[in-house]
Design a protein around this motif. Structure first.
Motif, mmCIF file in Angstrom:
data_model
loop_
_atom_site.group_PDB
_atom_site.id
_atom_site.type_symbol
_atom_site.label_atom_id
_atom_site.label_comp_id
_atom_site.label_asym_id
_atom_site.label_seq_id
_atom_site.Cartn_x
_atom_site.Cartn_y
_atom_site.Cartn_z
ATOM 1 N N ARG A 50 0.588 -1.436 0.191
ATOM 2 C CA ARG A 50 0.148 0.116 -0.019
ATOM 3 C C ARG A 50 0.841 1.329 0.080
ATOM 4 O O ARG A 50 0.747 1.998 0.988
ATOM 5 N N ASN A 51 1.825 1.119 -0.937
ATOM 6 C CA ASN A 51 2.502 2.423 -1.228
ATOM 7 C C ASN A 51 2.023 3.106 -2.714
ATOM 8 O O ASN A 51 1.115 2.574 -3.284
ATOM 9 N N HIS A 52 2.909 3.830 -3.329
ATOM 10 C CA HIS A 52 2.606 4.268 -4.532
ATOM 11 C C HIS A 52 3.630 4.304 -5.452
ATOM 12 O O HIS A 52 4.034 5.124 -6.357
ATOM 13 N N PHE A 53 4.239 2.854 -5.593
ATOM 14 C CA PHE A 53 5.428 2.656 -6.307
ATOM 15 C C PHE A 53 4.708 2.578 -7.960
ATOM 16 O O PHE A 53 3.539 2.480 -8.360
ATOM 17 N N HIS A 54 5.787 3.024 -9.045
ATOM 18 C CA HIS A 54 5.505 2.756 -10.506
ATOM 19 C C HIS A 54 5.256 1.379 -10.588
ATOM 20 O O HIS A 54 5.798 0.374 -10.130
ATOM 21 N N PRO A 55 4.176 1.137 -11.843
ATOM 22 C CA PRO A 55 3.868 -0.356 -11.930
ATOM 23 C C PRO A 55 5.127 -1.036 -12.592
ATOM 24 O O PRO A 55 5.603 -0.272 -13.390
ATOM 25 N N MET A 56 5.489 -1.897 -12.178
ATOM 26 C CA MET A 56 6.849 -2.526 -12.599
ATOM 27 C C MET A 56 6.763 -4.103 -11.894
ATOM 28 O O MET A 56 6.330 -4.643 -11.225
ATOM 29 N N PRO A 57 7.550 -4.849 -12.887
ATOM 30 C CA PRO A 57 7.809 -6.414 -12.269
ATOM 31 C C PRO A 57 8.745 -6.337 -10.886
ATOM 32 O O PRO A 57 9.259 -5.449 -10.742
ATOM 33 N N ILE A 58 8.475 -7.507 -10.335
ATOM 34 C CA ILE A 58 9.446 -7.543 -9.064
ATOM 35 C C ILE A 58 10.854 -7.615 -9.347
ATOM 36 O O ILE A 58 11.154 -8.273 -10.490
ATOM 37 N N PRO A 59 11.622 -6.639 -8.985
ATOM 38 C CA PRO A 59 13.136 -6.690 -9.356
ATOM 39 C C PRO A 59 13.734 -8.076 -9.145
ATOM 40 O O PRO A 59 13.454 -8.654 -8.044
ATOM 41 N N THR A 60 14.187 -8.592 -10.164
ATOM 42 C CA THR A 60 14.971 -9.938 -10.068
ATOM 43 C C THR A 60 15.956 -10.138 -8.950
ATOM 44 O O THR A 60 16.154 -11.028 -8.441
ATOM 45 N N GLU A 61 16.439 -9.000 -8.482
ATOM 46 C CA GLU A 61 17.306 -8.993 -7.434
ATOM 47 C C GLU A 61 16.918 -9.557 -6.084
ATOM 48 O O GLU A 61 17.591 -10.100 -5.219
ATOM 49 N N LEU A 62 15.440 -9.317 -6.038
ATOM 50 C CA LEU A 62 14.911 -9.666 -4.703
ATOM 51 C C LEU A 62 14.933 -11.314 -4.720
ATOM 52 O O LEU A 62 14.856 -11.944 -3.511
ATOM 53 N N PHE A 63 15.012 -11.934 -5.778
ATOM 54 C CA PHE A 63 15.123 -13.389 -5.927
ATOM 55 C C PHE A 63 16.179 -14.131 -5.075
ATOM 56 O O PHE A 63 16.402 -15.188 -4.936
ATOM 57 N N GLN A 64 17.345 -13.129 -4.898
ATOM 58 C CA GLN A 64 18.479 -13.672 -4.186
ATOM 59 C C GLN A 64 18.389 -13.731 -2.757
ATOM 60 O O GLN A 64 19.435 -13.958 -2.190
ATOM 61 N N LEU A 65 17.463 -13.202 -2.418
ATOM 62 C CA LEU A 65 17.245 -13.087 -0.855
ATOM 63 C C LEU A 65 16.789 -14.379 -0.091
ATOM 64 O O LEU A 65 15.440 -14.565 0.074
ATOM 65 N N THR A 66 17.785 -15.159 -0.033
ATOM 66 C CA THR A 66 17.616 -16.697 0.455
ATOM 67 C C THR A 66 16.909 -16.756 1.861
ATOM 68 O O THR A 66 16.260 -17.808 2.257
ATOM 69 N N SER A 67 17.218 -15.742 2.727
ATOM 70 C CA SER A 67 16.743 -15.772 4.049
ATOM 71 C C SER A 67 15.444 -15.149 4.150
ATOM 72 O O SER A 67 14.747 -14.967 5.241
ATOM 73 N N LEU A 68 14.923 -14.583 2.977
ATOM 74 C CA LEU A 68 13.554 -14.008 3.032
ATOM 75 C C LEU A 68 12.481 -14.812 3.467
ATOM 76 O O LEU A 68 12.200 -15.913 2.723
ATOM 77 N N ASN A 69 11.682 -14.862 4.598
ATOM 78 C CA ASN A 69 10.469 -15.550 4.890
ATOM 79 C C ASN A 69 9.223 -15.004 4.514
ATOM 80 O O ASN A 69 8.338 -15.536 4.389
ATOM 81 N N TYR A 70 9.273 -13.766 4.634
ATOM 82 C CA TYR A 70 7.690 -12.980 4.303
ATOM 83 C C TYR A 70 8.226 -11.846 3.493
ATOM 84 O O TYR A 70 9.006 -10.986 3.516
ATOM 85 N N PHE A 71 7.306 -11.881 2.343
ATOM 86 C CA PHE A 71 7.247 -10.771 1.294
ATOM 87 C C PHE A 71 5.875 -10.457 1.307
ATOM 88 O O PHE A 71 5.202 -11.245 0.642
ATOM 89 N N HIS A 72 5.524 -9.331 1.415
ATOM 90 C CA HIS A 72 4.289 -8.626 1.287
ATOM 91 C C HIS A 72 4.103 -7.402 0.214
ATOM 92 O O HIS A 72 5.014 -6.263 0.802
ATOM 93 N N CYS A 73 3.467 -7.475 -0.691
ATOM 94 C CA CYS A 73 3.375 -6.408 -1.766
ATOM 95 C C CYS A 73 2.043 -6.050 -2.020
ATOM 96 O O CYS A 73 1.863 -5.783 -3.328
#
Length: 80
Positions: A50-73
């Protein structure tokens, strides 16, 4: 802090290597979802909802976050 912070996310966030939780939901951020977030190897919780980011795909760099347990967008204007 709901609906109180605006502007763009600073790219320097990518240098915060010890960051484990990054929660900026319910604000007024604009611009893009930063690819620099992919540098946060210890990140376990990421909420950008619930922010006002520009429409875009998920940055591929976020797929490198192997410790990430929770992603909410929810309502992030993601495409692709």
């Amino acid at each position: 802090t709901s609906k109180t912070t605006n502007g763009t996310l600073p790219t320097i966030i990518g240098n915060m290597s010890s960051l484990v939780v990054f929660d900026v939901r319910d604000n007024l951020f604009t611009g893009v979802i930063l690819s620099e977030l992919g540098s946060l190897r210890k990140l376990k919780y990421l909420s950008l909802s619930r922010n006002h980011f520009h429409p875009m795909p998920i940055p591929t760099e976020l797929f490198q976050l192997t410790s990430l347990n929770y992603f909410h967008c929810k309502e992030c204007a993601l495409t692709g």
